[in-house]
Write a protein that holds these residues in place. Sequence first.
Motif, PDB file in Angstrom:
ATOM      1  N   ILE A  38       6.982   1.941 -17.262  1.00 29.05           N
ATOM      2  CA  ILE A  38       7.844   1.458 -16.182  1.00 29.05           C
ATOM      3  C   ILE A  38       8.466   0.131 -16.588  1.00 29.05           C
ATOM      4  O   ILE A  38       7.766  -0.817 -16.952  1.00 29.05           O
ATOM      5  CB  ILE A  38       7.049   1.306 -14.880  1.00 29.05           C
ATOM      6  CG1 ILE A  38       6.503   2.672 -14.433  1.00 29.05           C
ATOM      7  CG2 ILE A  38       7.920   0.688 -13.789  1.00 29.05           C
ATOM      8  CD1 ILE A  38       5.557   2.599 -13.249  1.00 29.05           C
ATOM      9  N   GLU A  39       9.775   0.056 -16.523  1.00 31.49           N
ATOM     10  CA  GLU A  39      10.479  -1.139 -16.981  1.00 31.49           C
ATOM     11  C   GLU A  39      10.245  -2.333 -16.062  1.00 31.49           C
ATOM     12  O   GLU A  39       9.977  -3.444 -16.519  1.00 31.49           O
ATOM     13  CB  GLU A  39      11.982  -0.848 -17.075  1.00 31.49           C
ATOM     14  CG  GLU A  39      12.831  -2.028 -17.534  1.00 31.49           C
ATOM     15  CD  GLU A  39      12.555  -2.469 -18.961  1.00 31.49           C
ATOM     16  OE1 GLU A  39      12.898  -3.616 -19.311  1.00 31.49           O
ATOM     17  OE2 GLU A  39      11.980  -1.669 -19.729  1.00 31.49           O
ATOM     18  N   LYS A  40      10.378  -2.137 -14.757  1.00 36.99           N
ATOM     19  CA  LYS A  40      10.209  -3.230 -13.796  1.00 36.99           C
ATOM     20  C   LYS A  40       9.104  -2.827 -12.814  1.00 36.99           C
ATOM     21  O   LYS A  40       9.288  -1.936 -11.993  1.00 36.99           O
ATOM     22  CB  LYS A  40      11.529  -3.502 -13.050  1.00 36.99           C
ATOM     23  CG  LYS A  40      12.625  -4.067 -13.947  1.00 36.99           C
ATOM     24  CD  LYS A  40      13.969  -4.137 -13.238  1.00 36.99           C
ATOM     25  CE  LYS A  40      14.031  -5.204 -12.167  1.00 36.99           C
ATOM     26  NZ  LYS A  40      14.068  -6.561 -12.736  1.00 36.99           N
ATOM     27  N   LEU A  41       7.971  -3.492 -12.950  1.00 34.27           N
ATOM     28  CA  LEU A  41       6.785  -3.102 -12.194  1.00 34.27           C
ATOM     29  C   LEU A  41       6.276  -4.268 -11.343  1.00 34.27           C
ATOM     30  O   LEU A  41       6.131  -5.386 -11.831  1.00 34.27           O
ATOM     31  CB  LEU A  41       5.683  -2.649 -13.153  1.00 34.27           C
ATOM     32  CG  LEU A  41       4.367  -2.190 -12.522  1.00 34.27           C
ATOM     33  CD1 LEU A  41       4.583  -0.934 -11.678  1.00 34.27           C
ATOM     34  CD2 LEU A  41       3.319  -1.931 -13.606  1.00 34.27           C
ATOM     35  N   ALA A  42       6.009  -3.975 -10.075  1.00 28.26           N
ATOM     36  CA  ALA A  42       5.419  -4.958  -9.158  1.00 28.26           C
ATOM     37  C   ALA A  42       4.030  -4.486  -8.760  1.00 28.26           C
ATOM     38  O   ALA A  42       3.874  -3.416  -8.162  1.00 28.26           O
ATOM     39  CB  ALA A  42       6.298  -5.125  -7.918  1.00 28.26           C
ATOM     40  N   LEU A  43       3.006  -5.265  -9.098  1.00 28.21           N
ATOM     41  CA  LEU A  43       1.629  -4.949  -8.740  1.00 28.21           C
ATOM     42  C   LEU A  43       1.313  -5.567  -7.385  1.00 28.21           C
ATOM     43  O   LEU A  43       1.599  -6.744  -7.154  1.00 28.21           O
ATOM     44  CB  LEU A  43       0.671  -5.510  -9.796  1.00 28.21           C
ATOM     45  CG  LEU A  43       0.693  -4.841 -11.164  1.00 28.21           C
ATOM     46  CD1 LEU A  43      -0.070  -5.681 -12.171  1.00 28.21           C
ATOM     47  CD2 LEU A  43       0.088  -3.444 -11.072  1.00 28.21           C
ATOM     48  N   VAL A  44       0.706  -4.793  -6.511  1.00 25.56           N
ATOM     49  CA  VAL A  44       0.390  -5.269  -5.162  1.00 25.56           C
ATOM     50  C   VAL A  44      -1.130  -5.420  -5.045  1.00 25.56           C
ATOM     51  O   VAL A  44      -1.877  -4.460  -5.238  1.00 25.56           O
ATOM     52  CB  VAL A  44       0.906  -4.302  -4.087  1.00 25.56           C
ATOM     53  CG1 VAL A  44       0.762  -4.940  -2.704  1.00 25.56           C
ATOM     54  CG2 VAL A  44       2.350  -3.902  -4.355  1.00 25.56           C
ATOM     55  N   LEU A  45      -1.575  -6.648  -4.724  1.00 21.56           N
ATOM     56  CA  LEU A  45      -2.997  -6.951  -4.614  1.00 21.56           C
ATOM     57  C   LEU A  45      -3.310  -7.413  -3.200  1.00 21.56           C
ATOM     58  O   LEU A  45      -2.542  -8.173  -2.600  1.00 21.56           O
ATOM     59  CB  LEU A  45      -3.394  -8.038  -5.612  1.00 21.56           C
ATOM     60  CG  LEU A  45      -3.206  -7.664  -7.079  1.00 21.56           C
ATOM     61  CD1 LEU A  45      -2.528  -8.777  -7.838  1.00 21.56           C
ATOM     62  CD2 LEU A  45      -4.536  -7.320  -7.706  1.00 21.56           C
ATOM     63  N   GLY A  46      -4.477  -6.984  -2.686  1.00 23.32           N
ATOM     64  CA  GLY A  46      -4.799  -7.250  -1.292  1.00 23.32           C
ATOM     65  C   GLY A  46      -5.807  -8.344  -1.066  1.00 23.32           C
ATOM     66  O   GLY A  46      -6.374  -8.917  -2.005  1.00 23.32           O
ATOM     67  N   THR A  47      -6.051  -8.606   0.192  1.00 24.97           N
ATOM     68  CA  THR A  47      -6.941  -9.670   0.614  1.00 24.97           C
ATOM     69  C   THR A  47      -8.383  -9.427   0.184  1.00 24.97           C
ATOM     70  O   THR A  47      -8.793  -8.287  -0.074  1.00 24.97           O
ATOM     71  CB  THR A  47      -6.897  -9.823   2.145  1.00 24.97           C
ATOM     72  OG1 THR A  47      -7.691 -10.948   2.529  1.00 24.97           O
ATOM     73  CG2 THR A  47      -7.428  -8.589   2.838  1.00 24.97           C
ATOM     74  N   GLU A  48      -9.151 -10.506   0.135  1.00 25.68           N
ATOM     75  CA  GLU A  48     -10.558 -10.432  -0.215  1.00 25.68           C
ATOM     76  C   GLU A  48     -11.306  -9.597   0.826  1.00 25.68           C
ATOM     77  O   GLU A  48     -11.047  -9.682   2.019  1.00 25.68           O
ATOM     78  CB  GLU A  48     -11.162 -11.842  -0.267  1.00 25.68           C
ATOM     79  CG  GLU A  48     -10.523 -12.776  -1.276  1.00 25.68           C
ATOM     80  CD  GLU A  48      -9.248 -13.452  -0.786  1.00 25.68           C
ATOM     81  OE1 GLU A  48      -8.683 -14.245  -1.552  1.00 25.68           O
ATOM     82  OE2 GLU A  48      -8.801 -13.194   0.353  1.00 25.68           O
ATOM     83  N   GLY A  49     -12.235  -8.805   0.369  1.00 25.74           N
ATOM     84  CA  GLY A  49     -13.056  -8.032   1.301  1.00 25.74           C
ATOM     85  C   GLY A  49     -12.435  -6.707   1.677  1.00 25.74           C
ATOM     86  O   GLY A  49     -12.850  -5.647   1.196  1.00 25.74           O
ATOM     87  N   ASP A  50     -11.428  -6.722   2.535  1.00 24.92           N
ATOM     88  CA  ASP A  50     -10.845  -5.488   3.053  1.00 24.92           C
ATOM     89  C   ASP A  50      -9.828  -4.851   2.119  1.00 24.92           C
ATOM     90  O   ASP A  50      -9.517  -3.667   2.247  1.00 24.92           O
ATOM     91  CB  ASP A  50     -10.186  -5.743   4.405  1.00 24.92           C
ATOM     92  CG  ASP A  50     -11.191  -6.127   5.470  1.00 24.92           C
ATOM     93  OD1 ASP A  50     -12.362  -5.712   5.343  1.00 24.92           O
ATOM     94  OD2 ASP A  50     -10.817  -6.840   6.411  1.00 24.92           O
ATOM     95  N   GLY A  51      -9.275  -5.623   1.187  1.00 26.59           N
ATOM     96  CA  GLY A  51      -8.263  -5.083   0.293  1.00 26.59           C
ATOM     97  C   GLY A  51      -6.949  -4.858   1.024  1.00 26.59           C
ATOM     98  O   GLY A  51      -6.675  -5.471   2.058  1.00 26.59           O
TER      99      GLY A  51
END
Length: 277
Positions: free
Chosen positions: A222-235
Amino acid sequence: MKIIRIDSLQHPGVDVYASLTEAQLCDSKLSGNGLFIAESGKVIDVALRAGYQPVSLLTEEKHLTGYAQQIIERIEAMEDSGQLSEMPVYVGTRELLSGITGYPLTRSILCAMQRKPLPSVEQLCANTRRIAILDGVVDTTNIGAIFRSAAALDVDALLLTPQSCDPLNRRAVRVSMGNVFLVPWTWLTTPVTTLHDYGFTTAALALRSDNMALDDPRLKQIEKLALVLGTEGDGLAEEVISQADYVIRIPMAHGVDSLNVAAASAVAFWELRKTDF
């Protein structure tokens, strides 16, 4: 540079270090475009090199010709060249300054600095290939660690939802070792799907039965990739996960099902890096 010796934390100008909350520091009504506090000569040096303007310094007397000397000389050079107006340096005893944090000022020097205007999401996404979205990440230590990993592993930029911790929080700055000044960032107030407008494919790190492994070769293509990360605990919330193009997981052994968000970000940044080092 004006040396001001203080005998009280109520001395005019010292409130930015001793009594203002993080929210008050970044409140435009209190401090213009907002302030933040940088700790230690190394972190302050990174901020100065990144173009942040110092407002004042606070240190112990003995450090004027010690740990703080190099920073003071650099700021004096900025004053001499007209880049900066005469700036106060507040000097107090070790015992007095320990009243700010409850323990001795082991990092030797604090610097109040002016915030910079943040870029728009569109500006930040231009000419980038790898970004991370932090959705509701509230722990200052995790924010600092994520920025440090992002800088080390060549992530182009970070987007944070308004529920996330301010990256210029004093502890976040300290944990990042100043790397919050090196990785462009801004607030994301629209859904994750808006990243499609800038050519990005989104991938959410989450625990789901239908997800793909982080080392799946399709992700690296994938040329342009955005990784999405969540909050501590619940994600990540299910609503956010459903907006992503892919849902990915980090393969783990011994029945471990998840990692701390800062650790997970470092693993993901490395695996999906845009270039080899």
